[in-house]
Every structure is written in structure tokens, then in C-alpha cells.
Design a protein around this motif. Sequence first.
Motif, short mmCIF file in Angstrom:
data_model
loop_
_atom_site.label_atom_id
_atom_site.label_comp_id
_atom_site.label_asym_id
_atom_site.label_seq_id
_atom_site.Cartn_x
_atom_site.Cartn_y
_atom_site.Cartn_z
N ALA A 67 -22.74 -85.14 -42.67
CA ALA A 67 -21.88 -84.22 -41.91
C ALA A 67 -21.16 -84.89 -40.75
CB ALA A 67 -22.72 -83.05 -41.42
N ILE A 68 -21.49 -86.14 -40.50
CA ILE A 68 -20.80 -86.87 -39.42
C ILE A 68 -19.35 -87.20 -39.83
CG2 ILE A 68 -21.36 -89.27 -40.05
CD1 ILE A 68 -22.12 -89.69 -37.12
N ILE A 69 -19.10 -87.20 -41.14
CA ILE A 69 -17.78 -87.64 -41.65
C ILE A 69 -16.62 -86.81 -41.06
CG2 ILE A 69 -16.38 -87.90 -43.78
CD1 ILE A 69 -18.57 -90.10 -43.34
N PRO A 70 -16.64 -85.46 -41.16
CA PRO A 70 -15.51 -84.72 -40.57
C PRO A 70 -15.40 -84.92 -39.07
CG PRO A 70 -17.10 -83.21 -41.61
CD PRO A 70 -17.55 -84.59 -41.92
N ARG A 71 -16.54 -85.05 -38.40
CA ARG A 71 -16.48 -85.25 -36.94
C ARG A 71 -15.82 -86.58 -36.60
NH1 ARG A 71 -20.04 -81.98 -38.67
NH2 ARG A 71 -20.84 -80.24 -37.45
N MET A 72 -16.16 -87.63 -37.36
CA MET A 72 -15.54 -88.94 -37.10
C MET A 72 -14.04 -88.91 -37.35
SD MET A 72 -18.19 -91.81 -38.47
CE MET A 72 -17.31 -93.14 -37.71
N ALA A 73 -13.65 -88.24 -38.43
CA ALA A 73 -12.22 -88.16 -38.75
C ALA A 73 -11.47 -87.44 -37.63
CB ALA A 73 -12.03 -87.43 -40.08
N LEU A 74 -12.02 -86.33 -37.15
CA LEU A 74 -11.37 -85.59 -36.06
C LEU A 74 -11.27 -86.45 -34.80
CD1 LEU A 74 -13.00 -82.06 -36.49
CD2 LEU A 74 -10.54 -82.56 -36.61
N GLU A 75 -12.36 -87.14 -34.49
CA GLU A 75 -12.36 -87.97 -33.27
C GLU A 75 -11.33 -89.10 -33.37
OE1 GLU A 75 -16.44 -89.13 -32.64
OE2 GLU A 75 -16.93 -87.02 -32.28
N SER A 76 -11.03 -89.54 -34.61
CA SER A 76 -10.04 -90.61 -34.77
C SER A 76 -8.63 -90.06 -34.89
CB SER A 76 -10.36 -91.43 -36.02
OG SER A 76 -11.67 -91.87 -35.99
N PRO A 105 -14.67 -70.77 -49.45
CA PRO A 105 -14.59 -69.32 -49.24
C PRO A 105 -15.34 -68.85 -48.00
CG PRO A 105 -15.81 -69.84 -51.29
CD PRO A 105 -15.31 -71.14 -50.72
N GLN A 106 -16.33 -69.63 -47.58
CA GLN A 106 -17.11 -69.26 -46.39
C GLN A 106 -16.75 -70.18 -45.23
OE1 GLN A 106 -19.15 -66.66 -46.49
NE2 GLN A 106 -18.81 -66.44 -48.70
N PRO A 107 -16.72 -69.63 -44.00
CA PRO A 107 -16.48 -70.51 -42.87
C PRO A 107 -17.63 -71.51 -42.71
CG PRO A 107 -16.74 -68.22 -42.15
CD PRO A 107 -16.92 -68.24 -43.63
N SER A 108 -17.32 -72.67 -42.15
CA SER A 108 -18.35 -73.69 -41.96
C SER A 108 -18.27 -74.20 -40.53
CB SER A 108 -18.13 -74.84 -42.94
OG SER A 108 -17.10 -75.67 -42.44
N PHE A 109 -19.07 -75.20 -40.24
CA PHE A 109 -19.08 -75.77 -38.89
C PHE A 109 -17.75 -76.42 -38.51
CE2 PHE A 109 -23.53 -75.08 -39.16
CZ PHE A 109 -23.93 -74.91 -37.84
N VAL A 110 -16.95 -76.82 -39.50
CA VAL A 110 -15.69 -77.50 -39.15
C VAL A 110 -14.50 -76.52 -39.12
CG1 VAL A 110 -16.49 -79.69 -40.14
CG2 VAL A 110 -15.07 -78.19 -41.51
N SER A 111 -14.71 -75.27 -39.55
CA SER A 111 -13.58 -74.33 -39.70
C SER A 111 -12.74 -74.22 -38.43
CB SER A 111 -14.09 -72.94 -40.08
OG SER A 111 -14.81 -73.00 -41.28
N ALA A 112 -13.43 -74.11 -37.29
CA ALA A 112 -12.71 -73.87 -36.04
C ALA A 112 -11.78 -75.03 -35.70
CB ALA A 112 -13.71 -73.65 -34.91
N ARG A 113 -12.08 -76.22 -36.21
CA ARG A 113 -11.26 -77.39 -35.85
C ARG A 113 -10.32 -77.80 -36.98
NH1 ARG A 113 -14.67 -81.80 -32.82
NH2 ARG A 113 -12.57 -82.43 -32.20
N ALA A 114 -10.28 -77.01 -38.05
CA ALA A 114 -9.41 -77.36 -39.18
C ALA A 114 -7.95 -77.03 -38.84
CB ALA A 114 -9.84 -76.59 -40.42
#
Length: 275
Positions: free
Chosen positions: A228-237, A246-255
Motif C-alpha cells: 500500500a506504500i505504492i500510491p503514497r510514493m507516487a503521490l509524494e513524487s 466501486p468502493q471508496p478506499s484510503f486513496v480516494s480522497a487524494r485521487a
Amino acid sequence: MGSLRVDEQWLEAFHGLLESSAYAVAFTGAGVSAESGIPTFRGNEGIWRKYPPALYGNLPGLALAFLFRKRRLARLASEVLTTLLDASPNPCHHALALLEREGPLRAVITQNVDDLHRAAGSIRVLELHGNAFRLRCSRCGLRMDVDRDKAREVREKLLKPDITRRGLLAALMEYAEACVSCGGRTRPDVVLFGESLPAETMNQAMEEASRCDLLLVLGTSSVVYPAAIIPRMALESGARLVEVNPQPSFVSARAHLRIPLPAGAFFASYLERFA
Ligand code: NAD
């Protein structure tokens, strides 16, 4: 699958993001294979509801099950094999393969073990949790593909209602045959609970996450670490992020774009409109 109405605006917005990307990467989870007939583990039909991970999701638990719950272990193994053997790629897997051939997609980072990205034609697939159709030698580390016909034969043996412990052992050893190089013992090349992810693959995945300008987060709740670190690293870069789930996830708010649809249905429409 394709009958679901997909908003034209989502298709255009998704396509626009791909067109403006020079280096896109996909990060996929169990949800992308749900429409191929493989239930997600945490979903209602999930396997962990029937076979709790504390009992069946790790090597010590599996060894105890072999000793004390052999029929249940045989059922678990045959159910997993049946589900995986019967599955074939859906439009999401096909679209990612096409986007790698003809578009900006450079890699698929997957948490899935079902081999469906390769089956669809994706070339650069980083499998963070391994691959159920591959064996790994415990002595020399060699990786070997599993022959699907043999897997089907093993499945039939596991399905016998009167299976003995000896029969179960023979079936499991037939699946995990001896290493062709050193003769050592092999095991399915999947990451069980409590085990480390393959370091080299994880490093490559983190490099891709830092390098991409667009990350497609498809069918994953992004709660299983360290993947799960992958989306966080991409956003930070500074990458933009698209989510299809179909369901919201931990990354939805930052998509940058969130498409609240099943991935197979969305990509079926995408392929119809743009391929
Ligand atoms: P997960 O935590 O990534 O959750 C699955 C996600 O998929 C959820 O957010 C759900 O809302 C979403 N989803 C469900 N149907 C979808 C669809 N049609 N389209 C898009 N998104 C959809 O994964 P999990 O199920 O909790 O599994 C945990 C781990 O177990 C995985 O990381 C993987 O290693 C393994 N697993 C692999 C497979 C496989 O190889 N196909 C299947 C199940 C589990």
C-alpha cells in the motif's frame, strides 16, 4: 459486464489523463480479478471468511491443518485451484496489456497471484505477492512455472472425499515437484501472512511509483502493507492518481479522478470507445 452504463465524462477524463501522461503505471489488487470469477479475500464471498488466515494463511497453520484438518485443507487447496484455473482475463486485464503495447503504460504492479495480467499479454508485471502458478526452490531459489494440466490433475485428486493424509501429501508434492536444477524442495511462489515480499520486486515497484507521472489504482483497498506504500510514493513524487473501484478506499480522497465502477465494466466501455 459491458452493459453497465459508463458516464461519457469519466471515459473522456480517463483518456485525457492517459494522453497527457509520458510514464503511467498501474497498481492492481484483488478487485480487478473479481469479474474474472476470483472473489476478493475480504469480500462477502472471500476465502478468509471460510478459512481464517490465522489457521490457514501461514506455513505453521498449514502444517497444523495437514496434521489435524486434512479434509478441510484438501478442500481449501482444491477450491483455490479450481477458482484460479477457471479464471480468464477480463477487459481490465486486456486494456492494461493494450495500454502497455500502444500507450503510456510502462508497468503493472500487482498484488494478485492469479497470473491474469500475463495471460492478457502484459509484459512488465511486478508481482508483489508472487504467483500461484509458479514454484520457488527452497534451496537454490530457482523459480519454475506450474503446468496447468498437472494442476488440474492434482485438483481432481484433492477433490476425493475419502482422501487420506498420505494421498493429500502425494497430491501436494505432485504440485510442488522437486527443483529441476538442484532437486531441492519447492513451494508455491506466493507470499503468505507474516512473510516478506520479494525484495527486488518491491524495490522495482517503488522505483516505478516514484518515476511515474500517472498511477492507475485499480481494484485495491490499499490497506495491505507494504504494497500500500505504492500510491503514497507516487503521490509524494507528484504523480496524478486515478482510482477505479466501486468502493471508496484510503486513496480516494487524494485521487485526481475517481471512477466508482467495477474495473471490468469500466474498461469494457473504455475499449469499446477508444481501442
Ligand atoms: P484488497 O484489499 O485490495 O481489496 C479488494 C478491493 O477491490 C476492494 O477495495 C473492493 O472494493 C475492490 N473491488 C471489488 N470488486 C471490484 C471490481 N469489480 N472492480 C474494481 N474494484 C473492485 O484485496 P483483498 O481481497 O483483501 O486481498 C488481499 C490480498 O490477497 C491481495 O493483496 C492479494 O495478495 C491476495 N488476493 C489475490 C487475489 C487474486 O490473485 N486474484 C484474490 C484475492 C486476494
